[in-house]
Design a protein around this motif. Structure first.
Motif, mmCIF file in Angstrom:
data_model
loop_
_atom_site.group_PDB
_atom_site.id
_atom_site.type_symbol
_atom_site.label_atom_id
_atom_site.label_comp_id
_atom_site.label_asym_id
_atom_site.label_seq_id
_atom_site.Cartn_x
_atom_site.Cartn_y
_atom_site.Cartn_z
ATOM 1 N N GLY A 57 0.776 -1.231 0.000
ATOM 2 C CA GLY A 57 0.000 0.000 0.000
ATOM 3 C C GLY A 57 0.808 1.281 0.000
ATOM 4 O O GLY A 57 0.239 2.357 -0.085
ATOM 5 N N GLU A 58 2.103 1.212 0.068
ATOM 6 C CA GLU A 58 2.935 2.416 0.072
ATOM 7 C C GLU A 58 3.743 2.458 -1.215
ATOM 8 O O GLU A 58 4.890 2.046 -1.269
ATOM 9 N N MET A 59 3.139 3.018 -2.269
ATOM 10 C CA MET A 59 3.728 2.970 -3.607
ATOM 11 C C MET A 59 5.066 3.701 -3.702
ATOM 12 O O MET A 59 5.968 3.237 -4.390
ATOM 13 N N ASP A 60 5.219 4.844 -3.026
ATOM 14 C CA ASP A 60 6.489 5.565 -3.113
ATOM 15 C C ASP A 60 7.634 4.721 -2.569
ATOM 16 O O ASP A 60 8.689 4.609 -3.193
ATOM 17 N N ASP A 61 7.422 4.127 -1.413
ATOM 18 C CA ASP A 61 8.438 3.259 -0.835
ATOM 19 C C ASP A 61 8.667 2.036 -1.712
ATOM 20 O O ASP A 61 9.799 1.600 -1.899
ATOM 21 N N LEU A 62 7.583 1.487 -2.248
ATOM 22 C CA LEU A 62 7.689 0.315 -3.103
ATOM 23 C C LEU A 62 8.548 0.625 -4.326
ATOM 24 O O LEU A 62 9.427 -0.151 -4.690
ATOM 25 N N MET A 63 8.318 1.758 -4.955
ATOM 26 C CA MET A 63 9.099 2.133 -6.140
ATOM 27 C C MET A 63 10.572 2.338 -5.777
ATOM 28 O O MET A 63 11.463 1.969 -6.540
ATOM 29 N N PHE A 64 10.838 2.897 -4.606
ATOM 30 C CA PHE A 64 12.221 3.057 -4.156
ATOM 31 C C PHE A 64 12.897 1.700 -4.063
ATOM 32 O O PHE A 64 14.017 1.510 -4.548
ATOM 33 N N TRP A 65 12.233 0.736 -3.434
ATOM 34 C CA TRP A 65 12.842 -0.579 -3.249
ATOM 35 C C TRP A 65 12.974 -1.340 -4.553
ATOM 36 O O TRP A 65 13.927 -2.093 -4.748
ATOM 37 N N ILE A 66 12.050 -1.139 -5.462
ATOM 38 C CA ILE A 66 12.179 -1.765 -6.783
ATOM 39 C C ILE A 66 13.389 -1.182 -7.504
ATOM 40 O O ILE A 66 14.161 -1.920 -8.133
ATOM 41 N N ASP A 67 13.584 0.122 -7.409
ATOM 42 C CA ASP A 67 14.775 0.746 -8.000
ATOM 43 C C ASP A 67 16.050 0.204 -7.363
ATOM 44 O O ASP A 67 17.041 -0.076 -8.050
ATOM 45 N N GLN A 68 16.037 0.029 -6.047
ATOM 46 C CA GLN A 68 17.209 -0.523 -5.365
ATOM 47 C C GLN A 68 17.466 -1.968 -5.781
ATOM 48 O O GLN A 68 18.621 -2.380 -5.936
ATOM 49 N N LEU A 69 16.402 -2.719 -5.987
ATOM 50 C CA LEU A 69 16.539 -4.093 -6.463
ATOM 51 C C LEU A 69 17.187 -4.109 -7.843
ATOM 52 O O LEU A 69 18.060 -4.936 -8.124
ATOM 53 N N ARG A 70 16.788 -3.178 -8.687
ATOM 54 C CA ARG A 70 17.378 -3.075 -10.031
ATOM 55 C C ARG A 70 18.871 -2.754 -9.931
ATOM 56 O O ARG A 70 19.702 -3.369 -10.610
ATOM 57 N N VAL A 71 19.234 -1.810 -9.089
ATOM 58 C CA VAL A 71 20.647 -1.443 -8.906
ATOM 59 C C VAL A 71 21.440 -2.646 -8.400
ATOM 60 O O VAL A 71 22.515 -2.967 -8.928
ATOM 61 N N SER A 72 20.918 -3.320 -7.396
ATOM 62 C CA SER A 72 21.604 -4.489 -6.842
ATOM 63 C C SER A 72 21.744 -5.596 -7.885
ATOM 64 O O SER A 72 22.795 -6.244 -7.974
ATOM 65 N N SER A 73 20.708 -5.811 -8.662
ATOM 66 C CA SER A 73 20.754 -6.836 -9.707
ATOM 67 C C SER A 73 21.800 -6.497 -10.764
ATOM 68 O O SER A 73 22.548 -7.380 -11.211
ATOM 69 N N ASP A 74 21.861 -5.236 -11.143
ATOM 70 C CA ASP A 74 22.870 -4.806 -12.121
ATOM 71 C C ASP A 74 24.277 -4.992 -11.576
ATOM 72 O O ASP A 74 25.184 -5.452 -12.284
ATOM 73 N N GLU A 75 24.484 -4.642 -10.305
ATOM 74 C CA GLU A 75 25.794 -4.821 -9.685
ATOM 75 C C GLU A 75 26.173 -6.299 -9.620
ATOM 76 O O GLU A 75 27.318 -6.663 -9.910
ATOM 77 N N MET A 76 25.228 -7.140 -9.248
ATOM 78 C CA MET A 76 25.493 -8.570 -9.177
ATOM 79 C C MET A 76 25.803 -9.126 -10.566
ATOM 80 O O MET A 76 26.689 -9.970 -10.727
ATOM 81 N N ASP A 77 25.111 -8.642 -11.576
ATOM 82 C CA ASP A 77 25.351 -9.090 -12.943
ATOM 83 C C ASP A 77 26.784 -8.782 -13.374
ATOM 84 O O ASP A 77 27.455 -9.625 -13.972
#
Length: 54
Positions: free
Chosen positions: A12-32
């Motif tokens: 229910g907290e879309m702003d926080d959700l979008m932040f964490w999705i962006d962080q997941l993308r950054v982490s995934s790119d770094e791991m790649d």
């Protein structure tokens, strides 16, 4: 706590959700990048052969 757990906790907290999705993308790119580097180095060792350690 993993990023996925944090995303699940943000119901229910879309702003926080979008932040964490962006962080997941950054982490995934770094791991790649890390995995590609390890793979390339492993392939190079395989092609060159292991050094003689005796």
């Amino acid at each position: 706590m993993s990023i996925v757990n944090l995303i699940e906790a943000q119901k229910g907290e879309m702003d926080d959700l979008m932040f964490w999705i962006d962080q997941l993308r950054v982490s995934s790119d770094e791991m790649d990048v890390i995995v590609r580097k390890i793979t390339a180095e492993s392939q190079q060792i395989k092609m060159d052969g292991l050094p003689d350690v005796s």
